[in-house]
Structures are given as C-alpha cells and as structure tokens.
Design a protein around this motif. Structure first.
Motif, PDB file in Angstrom:
ATOM      1  N   GLY A  73     -61.203 -71.823  19.498  1.00 36.96           N
ATOM      2  CA  GLY A  73     -61.247 -70.234  18.473  1.00 36.96           C
ATOM      3  C   GLY A  73     -60.313 -69.172  19.527  1.00 36.96           C
ATOM      4  N   LYS A  74     -60.782 -67.548  18.711  1.00 39.74           N
ATOM      5  CA  LYS A  74     -60.592 -66.276  19.424  1.00 39.74           C
ATOM      6  C   LYS A  74     -61.136 -65.760  18.682  1.00 39.74           C
ATOM      7  N   ILE A  75     -61.506 -63.988  19.608  1.00 38.91           N
ATOM      8  CA  ILE A  75     -61.896 -62.702  18.863  1.00 38.91           C
ATOM      9  C   ILE A  75     -61.075 -61.928  18.865  1.00 38.91           C
ATOM     10  N   ASP A  76     -61.285 -61.188  18.076  1.00 42.44           N
ATOM     11  CA  ASP A  76     -60.864 -59.851  17.827  1.00 42.44           C
ATOM     12  C   ASP A  76     -60.867 -58.736  18.097  1.00 42.44           C
ATOM     13  N   TYR A  77     -61.226 -57.439  18.569  1.00 44.21           N
ATOM     14  CA  TYR A  77     -61.713 -55.941  18.693  1.00 44.21           C
ATOM     15  C   TYR A  77     -62.818 -55.698  17.875  1.00 44.21           C
ATOM     16  N   GLU A  78     -62.650 -56.353  16.061  1.00 41.78           N
ATOM     17  CA  GLU A  78     -63.611 -56.260  16.037  1.00 41.78           C
ATOM     18  C   GLU A  78     -64.972 -56.934  16.780  1.00 41.78           C
ATOM     19  N   ALA A  79     -65.492 -58.040  16.738  1.00 37.84           N
ATOM     20  CA  ALA A  79     -65.362 -59.381  17.104  1.00 37.84           C
ATOM     21  C   ALA A  79     -66.256 -58.559  18.976  1.00 37.84           C
ATOM     22  N   MET A  80     -65.222 -57.925  19.742  1.00 34.92           N
ATOM     23  CA  MET A  80     -65.816 -57.172  21.105  1.00 34.92           C
ATOM     24  C   MET A  80     -67.127 -56.561  20.733  1.00 34.92           C
ATOM     25  N   LEU A  81     -66.040 -55.317  19.707  1.00 37.28           N
ATOM     26  CA  LEU A  81     -67.253 -53.930  19.753  1.00 37.28           C
ATOM     27  C   LEU A  81     -69.033 -54.475  18.585  1.00 37.28           C
ATOM     28  N   GLU A  82     -69.268 -55.538  18.382  1.00 39.37           N
ATOM     29  CA  GLU A  82     -70.229 -56.178  18.070  1.00 39.37           C
ATOM     30  C   GLU A  82     -71.138 -55.808  19.513  1.00 39.37           C
ATOM     31  N   VAL A  83     -70.275 -56.575  20.647  1.00 38.46           N
ATOM     32  CA  VAL A  83     -71.649 -56.709  21.807  1.00 38.46           C
ATOM     33  C   VAL A  83     -71.220 -55.985  22.821  1.00 38.46           C
ATOM     34  N   ASP A  84     -69.629 -55.056  22.645  1.00 40.97           N
ATOM     35  CA  ASP A  84     -69.506 -53.440  22.992  1.00 40.97           C
ATOM     36  C   ASP A  84     -69.748 -53.749  24.851  1.00 40.97           C
ATOM     37  N   PRO A  85     -69.086 -55.166  25.553  1.00 36.75           N
ATOM     38  CA  PRO A  85     -69.790 -54.905  27.230  1.00 36.75           C
ATOM     39  C   PRO A  85     -69.296 -53.884  27.974  1.00 36.75           C
ATOM     40  N   ASP A  86     -69.859 -53.661  29.173  1.00 37.92           N
ATOM     41  CA  ASP A  86     -69.707 -53.137  30.108  1.00 37.92           C
ATOM     42  C   ASP A  86     -67.775 -52.914  30.529  1.00 37.92           C
ATOM     43  N   VAL A  87     -67.532 -54.151  30.508  1.00 39.02           N
ATOM     44  CA  VAL A  87     -66.484 -54.345  31.555  1.00 39.02           C
ATOM     45  C   VAL A  87     -66.127 -55.560  30.651  1.00 39.02           C
ATOM     46  N   ILE A  88     -64.816 -55.070  30.468  1.00 42.32           N
ATOM     47  CA  ILE A  88     -63.910 -56.286  29.591  1.00 42.32           C
ATOM     48  C   ILE A  88     -63.265 -56.577  30.667  1.00 42.32           C
ATOM     49  N   LEU A  89     -62.755 -57.992  31.187  1.00 44.50           N
ATOM     50  CA  LEU A  89     -62.474 -58.939  32.123  1.00 44.50           C
ATOM     51  C   LEU A  89     -61.084 -59.705  31.570  1.00 44.50           C
ATOM     52  N   LEU A  90     -59.498 -59.726  31.590  1.00 42.52           N
ATOM     53  CA  LEU A  90     -58.640 -60.138  30.913  1.00 42.52           C
ATOM     54  C   LEU A  90     -57.834 -61.107  31.963  1.00 42.52           C
ATOM     55  N   ARG A  91     -57.556 -62.729  31.646  1.00 43.82           N
ATOM     56  CA  ARG A  91     -57.482 -63.119  31.944  1.00 43.82           C
ATOM     57  C   ARG A  91     -55.333 -63.023  31.669  1.00 43.82           C
ATOM     58  N   ALA A  92     -54.584 -63.542  32.390  1.00 45.11           N
ATOM     59  CA  ALA A  92     -53.272 -64.028  32.265  1.00 45.11           C
ATOM     60  C   ALA A  92     -52.643 -63.200  33.143  1.00 45.11           C
ATOM     61  N   HIS A  93     -52.740 -62.055  33.458  1.00 43.85           N
ATOM     62  CA  HIS A  93     -52.594 -60.533  34.220  1.00 43.85           C
ATOM     63  C   HIS A  93     -52.308 -60.730  35.402  1.00 43.85           C
ATOM     64  N   GLU A  94     -52.226 -61.997  36.139  1.00 40.53           N
ATOM     65  CA  GLU A  94     -52.291 -62.029  37.519  1.00 40.53           C
ATOM     66  C   GLU A  94     -50.846 -61.924  38.564  1.00 40.53           C
ATOM     67  N   ARG A  95     -50.193 -61.684  37.689  1.00 45.83           N
ATOM     68  CA  ARG A  95     -48.301 -61.192  38.608  1.00 45.83           C
ATOM     69  C   ARG A  95     -48.293 -59.455  38.580  1.00 45.83           C
ATOM     70  N   LYS A  96     -49.127 -58.759  37.087  1.00 44.95           N
ATOM     71  CA  LYS A  96     -49.742 -57.515  37.993  1.00 44.95           C
ATOM     72  C   LYS A  96     -50.625 -57.105  39.320  1.00 44.95           C
ATOM     73  N   SER A  97     -50.000 -56.122  39.769  1.00 49.50           N
ATOM     74  CA  SER A  97     -51.235 -54.708  40.292  1.00 49.50           C
ATOM     75  C   SER A  97     -52.088 -54.527  39.608  1.00 49.50           C
ATOM     76  N   ALA A  98     -52.966 -54.144  40.290  1.00 48.08           N
ATOM     77  CA  ALA A  98     -54.174 -53.125  39.054  1.00 48.08           C
ATOM     78  C   ALA A  98     -53.391 -52.157  38.689  1.00 48.08           C
ATOM     79  N   GLN A  99     -52.469 -51.363  39.348  1.00 43.71           N
ATOM     80  CA  GLN A  99     -52.254 -49.824  39.361  1.00 43.71           C
ATOM     81  C   GLN A  99     -51.600 -50.636  37.716  1.00 43.71           C
ATOM     82  N   GLU A 100     -50.373 -51.130  37.483  1.00 40.87           N
ATOM     83  CA  GLU A 100     -50.034 -52.083  36.956  1.00 40.87           C
ATOM     84  C   GLU A 100     -50.361 -52.101  35.645  1.00 40.87           C
ATOM     85  N   PHE A 101     -51.506 -52.952  36.101  1.00 42.57           N
ATOM     86  CA  PHE A 101     -52.452 -53.570  33.985  1.00 42.57           C
ATOM     87  C   PHE A 101     -52.993 -52.306  34.095  1.00 42.57           C
ATOM     88  N   ARG A 102     -52.796 -51.522  34.462  1.00 42.70           N
ATOM     89  CA  ARG A 102     -53.612 -50.330  33.700  1.00 42.70           C
ATOM     90  C   ARG A 102     -52.854 -49.680  32.888  1.00 42.70           C
TER      91      ARG A 102
END
Length: 403
Positions: free
Chosen positions: A298-327
């Motif tokens: 199962g997957k969630i979208d931005y509307e589902a994220m808004l229901e919990v509205d976390p302080d921090v979001i951590l997103l996997r699958a971008h480990e070949r990017k630097s911190a700045q490239e991710f931003r």
C-alpha cells in the motif's frame, strides 16, 4: 528463475568433513627363536619397522573444521574459513568488509543498493565495484546457474528469502547447499513479513554470527566496543524526549514524488536502527497504516501525509545524491507542489534522505552521524557541513587489522 530439476552429481569439495583413514598394520608373527638369537633380532627389527610404518600411515592433516549456528539454517559446518563468498544485500556485504574479508567477495545480489562510497572516507578500505557490478545475482533473476558459475564457499543470505521472493523450492536450496556451498544469513532489515516466523537478529547480533563464520571475533569485538562508545556519546547529547521531532519514513524513487510506500519505525528491522538510536517517534503511530512488506504494498499520498503532518519527512531511494542535490531536486519539487507545500516539514525544509534499506556496521556509523545532524542540527551541526561525529581512522584501523 531456472526451474531445471536436472540432478547435479558433483558434490562440493568444501562442505563435508575430511577424515584421515587409519590403516591397521598387523604385527608379523610366527618367527621362532634360534640358538644364535637371530629370531629375536628379526622380531625386534620387525616391531620397529611396523611401529614406524604405523606412525606414518596414521598421521592425518589437522582437523580445521568448525560449526556456526544461525536461524533459519541452524548449525552449519565448514572444513575451513571460506575463501570466497557472496551476499544478497549491502548489509551483509558491509559486514564482510568490516571483518577484513572484503577482497574475498565475488559479487552481490544487487549492486545498486550497496553503497560503497562511504569507504572512500576510510584510509586503506575499499571494494572493487567492478566485481560486484559484474557479478550480480539479480541479473539472472537469482538463477541457480549463477550460483554454480560463481562457485562460492558460502552465501550470506536467508534461504527463505529465495523461496518467498524468487520462487525457489526447498529442493533448490538443498541442491545449492550441497553442490556449491551453504547459506548463512537471516533477513533482518525489516520485521513485517509474515513468512519470517523464526528468530530475528539485531544488526550486531547478526554481525557477531558472521564474525564467527569468518573466525574474526576480535575484529567484531573491536567494532562492538567502538559502536557502543559512539552511540552512548550521541545519546548523551540528545534533547529531552518531548523536544524531539516525530518522523515519517517513506520510500519513493522519483525526483518528483507523488505517492509513497510507508515504513514503520516501530518495526525493529536493522534499516531503521539509527532512527531508534536517535530517539525519534513514529508519525504513523496510531494511524493503522502498516509498513511495507512482501504482502502489503500500500501507498500514501500528500493528503494522507497532511493528516499526520510530521515534523520531519525522511525519503528513501535517493542515496546517490548528496544532501544538497536532494534539496535541489526532491525538496524543491515538494515546495512547489500545491499539497506538499502545506506540510510543516516542507515549509521548514525538514525533508531529508532516509538512509539505506540494507546497512551493515560501517554503514551504520555514517548513517547515525547523518541522522543526528538531520534531526538535531543545533546539537550536531548541519547535515551539509563537514563536521564529523566519529573517527574514520579508528574504523579503518579495525578493518585493516590494527586493533
């Protein structure tokens, strides 16, 4: 995968104990004693020769066999320390590197999720990427033929993963075990698969098992002591629990993500170790949303994220990017998205890379350092800074045998 059931008769030369056979030598008898004593002399000479011959024929090579045990395989017996090995994922591959046997690794399940760039910061530690990229088991969909071709003495992977993910039969597992080499591993990166109904291991419990496999217990102990020291120092500096952020950990490989696979931090898998050590709370707690598993996609979208509205979001699958490239890519897209831009984490620029799916002991030092800086920049420095929280040279020394 190759379902060919053709019987293979060439049993491995490695996984059965070799025993020297003791040849019995009968003593010569029937010599009578003459008056001049010739019979007695002959009997004495014959006894000496027989003793010498018996000693020579019963001398055998020293038994170097030993056994190690881990669920689900149980006890695995080897006649010597493996000289060649392969891992399915980067977590077990990293354990082998940490134990100083990285040069004996012949390949990997999939190279894309084995992040070797961290070794660039460790003097004298490296892995030949050409080897792991050339010999990927997933290139042949984990076919048995690839296992035969690589001919490894041990396979660091959970055999039940093969039967539940890749359609192997138990007889296939037994065939490769007998015909090539044993399996040794436990799927530990998550704990949400229904088929995994046997013991799990923490990162360092599994690491200790692999250390026993390679007879590198001293290196393991050195890593364990350094790890405990590092984590204790980090945790001593954490803010009080009520001042720590709640976190949403998700997966989406796109630079313009719209839907996400959720992970649950209350799952004690090794892929979430750094977040547990850093004392954060799970934003999905109490929502009823389950984490990604073999049966739950199962997957969630931005509307589902808004229901919990976390302080921090951590997103996997971008480990070949630097911190700045991710931003500059993912975060910028979310800031321009009509719904994502309403998220508190997006507004506050608190969306970060979520860490490796498969992590070993060396990886964990780097990921814990990064996570501490992502979550508590006022304490540990910004994640885009050059500030270091652990001594790279000490890790390199352990890997290189200087401990």
């Amino acid at each position: 995968m190759d379902e060919d059931s053709t019987e293979r008769n060439s049993l491995t030369r490695r996984n059965y104990l070799k025993y020297g056979s003791v040849l019995g030598a009968g003593l010569l008898a029937g010599c009578t004693s003459d008056s001049d004593g010739e019979g007695a002399a002959t009997e004495e000479t014959t006894a000496e020769e027989t003793e010498s011959t018996t000693e020579e024929t019963t001398t055998a090579e020293p038994d170097t066999s030993y056994s190690v045990s881990m669920a689900p395989m149980g006890e695995v017996t080897l006649d010597s320390v493996p000289e060649s090995w392969i891992a399915y994922n980067g977590g077990y591959a990293d354990m082998g590197v940490a134990l100083g046997v990285g040069d004996k690794m012949t390949g990997i399940g999939g190279a894309s999720r084995y992040y070797t760039y961290v070794y660039d910061e460790l003097p004298g530690v490296s892995v030949d990427r050409s080897v792991v990229e050339e010999n990927q088991l997933l290139d042949s969909d984990m076919s048995k033929e690839m296992f035969y071709a690589l001919d490894n003495e041990v396979h660091l992977m959970d055999p039940n993963m093969l039967t539940n993910w890749f359609g192997w039969k138990q007889q296939d597992v037994e065939e490769i075990t007998k015909g090539v080499g044993p399996f040794f591993g436990n799927l530990i990166f998550r704990r949400e698969d229904e088929w995994h109904d046997y013991r799990y291991y923490t990162l360092y419990e599994a690491f200790e098992k692999v250390a026993a496999l390679f007879q590198e217990e001293e290196r393991y102990q050195a890593f364990n002591e350094l790890h405990d020291e590092f984590i204790a120092d980090i945790q001593a500096k954490l803010p009080p629990a009520d001042e720590r952020p709640n976190v949403l950990l998700v997966y989406a490989g796109s630079d313009e993500p719209e839907k996400f696979s959720p992970y649950r931090l209350n799952d004690k898998g090794t892929s979430k170790k750094q977040w547990r050590d850093l004392g954060v709370s799970d934003a999905l707690s109490g929502t009823g949303i389950k984490g990604l598993s073999t049966t739950d996609r199962g997957k969630i979208d931005y509307e589902a994220m808004l229901e919990v509205d976390p302080d921090v979001i951590l997103l996997r699958a971008h480990e070949r990017k630097s911190a700045q490239e991710f931003r500059d890519t993912v975060l910028e897209f979310m800031k321009s998205h009509p719904v994502a831009s309403e998220l508190t984490a997006v507004k506050n620029d608190r969306v970060y890379r979520g860490g490796y799916l498969y992590q070993g002991p060396i990886h964990n030092f780097f990921l814990t350092e990064r996570g501490a800086q992502q979550l508590y920049p006022d304490v540990f420095g910004e994640v885009t800074s050059d500030e270091k929280l652990f001594d790279r040279q000490r890790i390199a020394d352990i890997v290189n045998g200087d401990f």
